[in-house]
Design an enzyme around this catalytic site. Sequence first.
Site, mmCIF file in Angstrom:
data_model
loop_
_atom_site.group_PDB
_atom_site.id
_atom_site.type_symbol
_atom_site.label_atom_id
_atom_site.label_comp_id
_atom_site.label_asym_id
_atom_site.label_seq_id
_atom_site.Cartn_x
_atom_site.Cartn_y
_atom_site.Cartn_z
ATOM 1 N N ASN A 1 0.829 -1.200 0.000
ATOM 2 C CA ASN A 1 0.000 0.000 0.000
ATOM 3 C C ASN A 1 0.866 1.253 0.000
ATOM 4 O OD1 ASN A 1 -2.693 1.211 0.246
ATOM 5 N ND2 ASN A 1 -2.029 1.835 2.283
ATOM 6 N N VAL B 1 -6.095 5.465 -6.864
ATOM 7 C CA VAL B 1 -5.985 4.144 -6.242
ATOM 8 C C VAL B 1 -5.964 4.467 -4.751
ATOM 9 C CG1 VAL B 1 -4.583 2.072 -5.967
ATOM 10 C CG2 VAL B 1 -4.761 3.174 -8.217
ATOM 11 N N PRO B 2 -7.120 4.350 -4.080
ATOM 12 C CA PRO B 2 -7.340 4.991 -2.780
ATOM 13 C C PRO B 2 -6.668 4.325 -1.584
ATOM 14 C CG PRO B 2 -9.267 3.733 -3.392
ATOM 15 C CD PRO B 2 -8.309 3.647 -4.557
ATOM 16 N N CYS B 3 -5.345 4.402 -1.539
ATOM 17 C CA CYS B 3 -4.601 3.834 -0.423
ATOM 18 C C CYS B 3 -4.929 4.543 0.892
ATOM 19 C CB CYS B 3 -3.105 3.861 -0.713
ATOM 20 S SG CYS B 3 -2.464 5.452 -1.235
ATOM 21 N N HIS B 4 -5.471 5.758 0.806
ATOM 22 C CA HIS B 4 -5.849 6.493 2.015
ATOM 23 C C HIS B 4 -7.023 5.839 2.744
ATOM 24 C CE1 HIS B 4 -8.271 8.220 -1.270
ATOM 25 N NE2 HIS B 4 -9.202 8.430 -0.356
#
Length: 163
Positions: free
Chosen positions: A117, A126-129
Amino acid sequence: MTYAVVDSPLGPLTLVGTDADELTGLYMDQQLYRPEQETFGDRDDSILPAVAEQLDEYFHHGRTTFDVPLHLRGTPFQRQIWTALQTIPYGETSTYGGLATALGLGGRSARAVGLANGKNPISIIVPCHRLVGADGKLTGYGGGLPRKRALLNHEQAQPVLVE
């Protein structure tokens, strides 16, 4: 490779793309694991107009999903994690262990999920948050915890316990 810089509420965002208009990188200033600027190629702020438009819509006009062409470069495991991140809906979060379990990797793989991640080259889209610690607290984010908090607050993501 070519890159553009666009403004956002999080500060300047660097968009890196291929000649085929595929997004290969979306980086914040002072982001961890950000490649050297020289690897981005020449600057051309007219490239990737759909990406710039969708980011503007995300930040200012209620966009909740992205549909721009991505070219994810990483190991097969990293790409598996980055693909799975895209299934976490806007406004929701998951945990590192939860994502590992959902992928059949087992809860002990949470650390490996976290490492992959952290190397995500296409932040926000690419919503790593949207990954949080097992206790719901915010944990490491390549763009810094204040930006992670801002993104989750923007999405009104639940459940997140802010430290």
